[in-house]
Motif scaffolding. Sequence first.
Motif, PDB file in Angstrom:
ATOM      1  N   GLN A   1      -8.809  29.462  22.859  1.00  0.00           N
ATOM      2  CA  GLN A   1      -9.869  28.928  22.004  1.00  0.00           C
ATOM      3  C   GLN A   1      -9.370  28.499  20.623  1.00  0.00           C
ATOM      4  OE1 GLN A   1     -13.049  28.287  23.373  1.00  0.00           O
ATOM      5  NE2 GLN A   1     -11.698  28.774  25.090  1.00  0.00           N
ATOM      6  N   LYS A   2      -8.073  28.290  20.504  1.00  0.00           N
ATOM      7  CA  LYS A   2      -7.540  27.729  19.272  1.00  0.00           C
ATOM      8  C   LYS A   2      -7.756  26.220  19.281  1.00  0.00           C
ATOM      9  CE  LYS A   2      -3.220  27.068  16.726  1.00  0.00           C
ATOM     10  NZ  LYS A   2      -1.753  27.313  16.715  1.00  0.00           N
ATOM     11  N   VAL A   3      -8.214  25.660  18.157  1.00  0.00           N
ATOM     12  CA  VAL A   3      -8.429  24.214  18.063  1.00  0.00           C
ATOM     13  C   VAL A   3      -7.075  23.517  17.989  1.00  0.00           C
ATOM     14  CG1 VAL A   3      -9.423  22.339  16.700  1.00  0.00           C
ATOM     15  CG2 VAL A   3     -10.649  24.510  16.901  1.00  0.00           C
ATOM     16  N   ILE A   4      -6.798  22.658  18.985  1.00  0.00           N
ATOM     17  CA  ILE A   4      -5.506  21.969  19.033  1.00  0.00           C
ATOM     18  C   ILE A   4      -5.653  20.457  18.874  1.00  0.00           C
ATOM     19  CG2 ILE A   4      -4.412  23.754  20.423  1.00  0.00           C
ATOM     20  CD1 ILE A   4      -4.910  22.011  22.895  1.00  0.00           C
ATOM     21  N   GLY A   5      -6.895  19.983  18.753  1.00  0.00           N
ATOM     22  CA  GLY A   5      -7.123  18.557  18.564  1.00  0.00           C
ATOM     23  C   GLY A   5      -8.559  18.286  18.151  1.00  0.00           C
ATOM     24  N   ILE A   6      -8.771  17.173  17.451  1.00  0.00           N
ATOM     25  CA  ILE A   6     -10.109  16.810  16.989  1.00  0.00           C
ATOM     26  C   ILE A   6     -10.360  15.335  17.280  1.00  0.00           C
ATOM     27  CG2 ILE A   6     -11.663  16.669  15.007  1.00  0.00           C
ATOM     28  CD1 ILE A   6     -10.082  18.856  13.665  1.00  0.00           C
ATOM     29  N   TYR A   7     -11.529  15.026  17.843  1.00  0.00           N
ATOM     30  CA  TYR A   7     -11.939  13.640  18.039  1.00  0.00           C
ATOM     31  C   TYR A   7     -12.531  13.121  16.733  1.00  0.00           C
ATOM     32  CZ  TYR A   7     -11.316  13.518  23.120  1.00  0.00           C
ATOM     33  OH  TYR A   7     -10.781  13.520  24.393  1.00  0.00           O
ATOM     34  N   LEU A   8     -11.860  12.133  16.139  1.00  0.00           N
ATOM     35  CA  LEU A   8     -12.339  11.529  14.902  1.00  0.00           C
ATOM     36  C   LEU A   8     -12.777  10.097  15.154  1.00  0.00           C
ATOM     37  CD1 LEU A   8      -9.580  12.764  12.409  1.00  0.00           C
ATOM     38  CD2 LEU A   8     -11.866  13.716  12.733  1.00  0.00           C
ATOM     39  N   TYR A   9     -13.877   9.713  14.505  1.00  0.00           N
ATOM     40  CA  TYR A   9     -14.375   8.351  14.661  1.00  0.00           C
ATOM     41  C   TYR A   9     -13.357   7.336  14.160  1.00  0.00           C
ATOM     42  CZ  TYR A   9     -19.123   9.745  15.919  1.00  0.00           C
ATOM     43  OH  TYR A   9     -20.214  10.239  16.564  1.00  0.00           O
ATOM     44  N   ASP A  10     -13.299   6.195  14.862  1.00  0.00           N
ATOM     45  CA  ASP A  10     -12.485   5.086  14.407  1.00  0.00           C
ATOM     46  C   ASP A  10     -13.237   4.336  13.310  1.00  0.00           C
ATOM     47  OD1 ASP A  10     -10.601   5.767  16.372  1.00  0.00           O
ATOM     48  OD2 ASP A  10     -11.679   4.579  17.883  1.00  0.00           O
TER      49      ASP A  10
ATOM     50  N   THR B   1     -11.055   8.807  18.536  1.00  0.00           N
ATOM     51  CA  THR B   1      -9.718   9.064  19.053  1.00  0.00           C
ATOM     52  C   THR B   1      -9.376  10.536  18.864  1.00  0.00           C
ATOM     53  OG1 THR B   1      -9.027   6.816  18.463  1.00  0.00           O
ATOM     54  CG2 THR B   1      -7.276   8.437  18.866  1.00  0.00           C
ATOM     55  N   LEU B   2      -8.683  11.119  19.851  1.00  0.00           N
ATOM     56  CA  LEU B   2      -8.264  12.510  19.757  1.00  0.00           C
ATOM     57  C   LEU B   2      -6.963  12.598  18.961  1.00  0.00           C
ATOM     58  CD1 LEU B   2      -8.589  15.496  20.602  1.00  0.00           C
ATOM     59  CD2 LEU B   2      -7.241  14.942  22.651  1.00  0.00           C
ATOM     60  N   TYR B   3      -6.996  13.376  17.874  1.00  0.00           N
ATOM     61  CA  TYR B   3      -5.810  13.586  17.048  1.00  0.00           C
ATOM     62  C   TYR B   3      -5.347  15.032  17.183  1.00  0.00           C
ATOM     63  CZ  TYR B   3      -6.882   9.123  14.792  1.00  0.00           C
ATOM     64  OH  TYR B   3      -7.128   7.799  14.553  1.00  0.00           O
ATOM     65  N   PRO B   4      -4.047  15.247  17.419  1.00  0.00           N
ATOM     66  CA  PRO B   4      -3.532  16.621  17.533  1.00  0.00           C
ATOM     67  C   PRO B   4      -3.523  17.294  16.164  1.00  0.00           C
ATOM     68  CG  PRO B   4      -1.729  15.050  17.607  1.00  0.00           C
ATOM     69  CD  PRO B   4      -2.989  14.229  17.626  1.00  0.00           C
ATOM     70  N   MET B   5      -3.492  18.626  16.162  1.00  0.00           N
ATOM     71  CA  MET B   5      -3.557  19.386  14.922  1.00  0.00           C
ATOM     72  C   MET B   5      -2.202  19.507  14.226  1.00  0.00           C
ATOM     73  SD  MET B   5      -6.685  20.053  14.502  1.00  0.00           S
ATOM     74  CE  MET B   5      -6.528  21.174  13.125  1.00  0.00           C
ATOM     75  N   GLU B   6      -1.174  18.906  14.794  1.00  0.00           N
ATOM     76  CA  GLU B   6       0.170  19.033  14.241  1.00  0.00           C
ATOM     77  C   GLU B   6       0.219  18.663  12.764  1.00  0.00           C
ATOM     78  OE1 GLU B   6       4.704  17.302  14.997  1.00  0.00           O
ATOM     79  OE2 GLU B   6       3.018  16.608  16.224  1.00  0.00           O
ATOM     80  N   ASN B   7      -0.470  17.601  12.385  1.00  0.00           N
ATOM     81  CA  ASN B   7      -0.479  17.157  10.991  1.00  0.00           C
ATOM     82  C   ASN B   7      -1.883  17.194  10.392  1.00  0.00           C
ATOM     83  OD1 ASN B   7       2.310  16.584  10.500  1.00  0.00           O
ATOM     84  ND2 ASN B   7       2.114  14.796  11.836  1.00  0.00           N
ATOM     85  N   MET B   8      -2.683  18.161  10.831  1.00  0.00           N
ATOM     86  CA  MET B   8      -4.026  18.309  10.291  1.00  0.00           C
ATOM     87  C   MET B   8      -4.328  19.774  10.005  1.00  0.00           C
ATOM     88  SD  MET B   8      -6.655  15.588  11.999  1.00  0.00           S
ATOM     89  CE  MET B   8      -6.684  16.326  13.627  1.00  0.00           C
ATOM     90  N   THR B   9      -5.169  19.988   9.014  1.00  0.00           N
ATOM     91  CA  THR B   9      -5.676  21.318   8.693  1.00  0.00           C
ATOM     92  C   THR B   9      -7.189  21.280   8.809  1.00  0.00           C
ATOM     93  OG1 THR B   9      -3.855  21.691   7.137  1.00  0.00           O
ATOM     94  CG2 THR B   9      -5.775  23.144   6.964  1.00  0.00           C
ATOM     95  N   TYR B  10      -7.736  22.124   9.678  1.00  0.00           N
ATOM     96  CA  TYR B  10      -9.183  22.191   9.896  1.00  0.00           C
ATOM     97  C   TYR B  10      -9.693  23.409   9.136  1.00  0.00           C
ATOM     98  CZ  TYR B  10     -13.612  22.307  12.546  1.00  0.00           C
ATOM     99  OH  TYR B  10     -14.944  22.306  12.917  1.00  0.00           O
ATOM    100  N   TYR B  11     -10.401  23.156   8.037  1.00  0.00           N
ATOM    101  CA  TYR B  11     -10.787  24.210   7.103  1.00  0.00           C
ATOM    102  C   TYR B  11     -12.302  24.400   7.170  1.00  0.00           C
ATOM    103  CZ  TYR B  11     -11.317  26.447   2.456  1.00  0.00           C
ATOM    104  OH  TYR B  11     -11.623  27.300   1.426  1.00  0.00           O
ATOM    105  N   ILE B  12     -12.768  25.527   7.778  1.00  0.00           N
ATOM    106  CA  ILE B  12     -14.200  25.779   7.881  1.00  0.00           C
ATOM    107  C   ILE B  12     -14.519  27.209   7.460  1.00  0.00           C
ATOM    108  CG2 ILE B  12     -14.371  24.190   9.838  1.00  0.00           C
ATOM    109  CD1 ILE B  12     -15.066  26.750  11.538  1.00  0.00           C
ATOM    110  N   ASN B  13     -15.802  27.429   7.195  1.00  0.00           N
ATOM    111  CA  ASN B  13     -16.310  28.764   6.898  1.00  0.00           C
ATOM    112  C   ASN B  13     -17.091  29.249   8.115  1.00  0.00           C
ATOM    113  OD1 ASN B  13     -17.393  31.103   5.732  1.00  0.00           O
ATOM    114  ND2 ASN B  13     -19.127  29.976   4.871  1.00  0.00           N
ATOM    115  N   ALA B  14     -16.536  30.212   8.843  1.00  0.00           N
ATOM    116  CA  ALA B  14     -17.221  30.768  10.012  1.00  0.00           C
ATOM    117  C   ALA B  14     -18.143  31.894   9.551  1.00  0.00           C
ATOM    118  CB  ALA B  14     -16.212  31.283  11.023  1.00  0.00           C
ATOM    119  N   TRP B  15     -19.452  31.700   9.696  1.00  0.00           N
ATOM    120  CA  TRP B  15     -20.392  32.712   9.212  1.00  0.00           C
ATOM    121  C   TRP B  15     -21.508  33.025  10.208  1.00  0.00           C
ATOM    122  CZ3 TRP B  15     -25.572  31.260   8.353  1.00  0.00           C
ATOM    123  CH2 TRP B  15     -25.818  29.887   8.412  1.00  0.00           C
TER     124      TRP B  15
END
Length: 485
Positions: free
Chosen positions: A174-183, A190-204
Amino acid sequence: MATDTQFDLINYIQQTSLIQGSPNTTYGKSTFDGNIEKNGDLTRRSRRDINYHLLNGTDISAFLNAEVTGVIGSGVNIQSRTGVAKIDKSFESYLEEHSESDNFETSGMWGRDEAWAKIIHFSKLQGGIIVRHHYNNSWKIPYKMEIISIDMIDFSKNFRQDNVENGLKKDKYQKVIGIYLYDKDRITSTLYPMENMTYYINAWTSISQKSAISQIVSLLPTLDDYLQHKSSAVKGAIERAKNGVYWHTELYDTLLEAINEEIKTSKTSAGSKVLKIKDLMTSLASRGVGVSGATTTPKDDKITQISSKIDSELEVISHQSQKEMAAAVGGSKIGIYKDSGDSNYAGIMGVSARDEVYYKSIFNIFKTKIIDEYLVRLFQVGIQSGSIELSKAKYFENPKKYMKWDVLRTSKIVLDPAKDAVRVKNQLLSGATNLGIVYAEKAMDWFDEESKKTDIEIRIEQMRIDKWKKAGLENPNIKNEKDIK
């Protein structure tokens, strides 16, 4: 699709554009198990409702401004701490150059400190943010950051067979390894891998939360009720101001008698009668009676002032609502609304100290997930481009050896500088703090400040020596000639 496992707030967000209130009891209400992943459209709808209040009220702007001020303060100071002077100096110089808007961020809109503020602002507003790291050898410094809004995630992407849920691709853990971002067309994604991305959220909402949703959404029922009450009170006050008094006057009866007599005796058309009545009303209005002043009532020449307790009622409701909403987002009424009218100095200092603990915890998370990642990448680029005085071979022997820095921020508000100076002095004498910490609270580096002070002292002393020599006089502060060298 709403299900019976969702609580009332979620049902409401899915069905309307405004939050009207929360139930007093869960009896007979649907409940919620914390899994917002089942409700992919919830994040979009919650943003819509939050943005409505952002544009049509002042409270959410106050929450956001307080968060940015508390977490980032007046800026962030980064000091290299490798222990090797030439490495520290070259990296800090590289950092300063990269902090400029043209070098730091892909759109060229924000310098580093402003970008930090935007990340905190929109993370609070939308529940998270995405930072994407770009490399391009054609740039002056071949590394830039891109700040991407949560609304760029295509939440419609759901493929169970590929473990894709609400635009997020996960691995078996359940680790996020990719995100679909709008063109650019905002239709395809398009699906972008997390290699060069940081997904920063507040889980509450739950431990399993992966989708971003702002904690501000929990305030909307209270906020909406409060704003409706305030709006009604303001409108009522305006009407009372327009019609503030009742005038019990004989003119009113005289007017009615004149109108009745005119209607009985006149043989003219109805239109002419209306005109005559209008003339009479105009004449009476010239005596000071009108809708913007006094309302006329029969006989007895006296004036009645209309009073209401609604102002004090609104004050109580405003105070309680603001206090509850501020606490819900981690701040205080004093810190968010800048309202210290009900508190003394000790109370303000106590609340400020608690605010500082909260904002510091947020900053520490922000530092770990965003700033440290940025510094690692920039240091590597500096090594590879030869901008940092350390060979590639030496660096790659043990990269972690050089990943040492202090990230300092100023967020503490000093209400009384004299009292604060006494506090710091007592803490230094007792050993409860040290000069390094004191300087760090002001986003300054103790070593650098002492170094600057020493440089100034040396320059002043050299100036004095030069002036004595130029005047051909013996410097009384120098015991012998060799000391002049």
